[in-house]
Design a protein around this motif. Sequence first.
Motif: not given
Length: 292
Positions: A212-217, A245-254
Motif C-alpha cells: 500500500y506504499s503506492l510508489e511501488n504500484q 513523482y519519481n515512480a511516474l517518471k520511471e514509467h514514462g508517465i506525465e
Amino acid sequence: MKRTALFTLILLLMTTTVSAQDYGQAATVRIWDNASAPHSNGLTGPEEEPEPWRLAKTSTAELFLYPADTTRCGHTGLGVVICPGGGYGRLAIDHEGFQMAQWLAANGITAAVLKYRMPNGHPEVPLEDAVQALRIMMGLEAGATGFTADKVGIMGFSAGGHLAAYASTMGSTKPAFSILFYPVITSLPGHQGSFNNLIGKENRTPESDARYSLENQVTEQTPPALLLLSDDDTAVPPISSTRYYNALKEHGIEASMHIYPIGGHGWGFRDSFRYKAQWQQAVLDWLQRFAE
C-alpha cells in the motif's frame, strides 16, 4: 407535463431521502452501503459528525454532485471525483470536499465529492467506493445521468490523496488523470495513522506496508498526475509526493509537481494558505490539456 413533474419529484426524493446532508449539491447518489457493497468495513453503528464538516465512521458511500457551469467557461468535458482527507478515520468534507467541488464547477468542470466508507482495517473498501464512483461518473454504471463527463479524473487530499493514487494504480477502472494534494503515498516515513486505519494496526506487516506504499504500484497504465504540497509539511512528509513523482517518471508517465515553501498540511481550499491563487492557476492550467 405530468411525466416531467413526476421525474422532478423522483429526483428531489432521491436527493433528500438518500442523504440528509446538504452541502449545496445539485443531487446525491448513493453508491452502496455495507449491506450491498462487495465488502463491508465492519462498522455497524451510526455515522457521526464529531465536529462541523467532519464525518466519521462512514459506512454508506455517496456522491454529492455539482454540475459544470458551462455558461462561464464553455464545455470542458471534464469531471473530477473528489476524495476528502482525514487519515482514513474521518472526512474533511468542507475545505477538501464541497468547497473544492463548487470551485471546479464554477470553472466548467463537473465535480463529485465522494463520501467513502472508512476502511477500519479493510483496505479494499475505500478502493471499491472510488472505482465505483469513477464508473458512475463515466456513465459505465447507472446513477448520475446528466452529470457524467467525457473524461473523469480523481482528486484527493492527504489520505484522500492516497485513495486517489490507490485508484490510479490498483483500481480496475482508472481515472483519466489524478490531482493529489499533499498525498499520503508511502508508509515509511509516512502518516502512520492513515496506514493503521487502512490496513489495521495489528495487521500491518512489511509486506502490507510495501503493497500500500503506492510508489511501488505505478505502471505504464497509471494516469498522469499533478501533485501539490508544502515543503514544511511535517504531518505527511514531502517524500511521499517525490517518491510517487519519481515512480511516474520511471514509467514514462506525465507528471507535474508544485512544492510551495510554507503552508504545512491540510490547507485545501482555505484562504489562509498563502499560495491559494497559485495552486488554483496551476490546477486549471494543467487540466486544460485534458479538456476538449
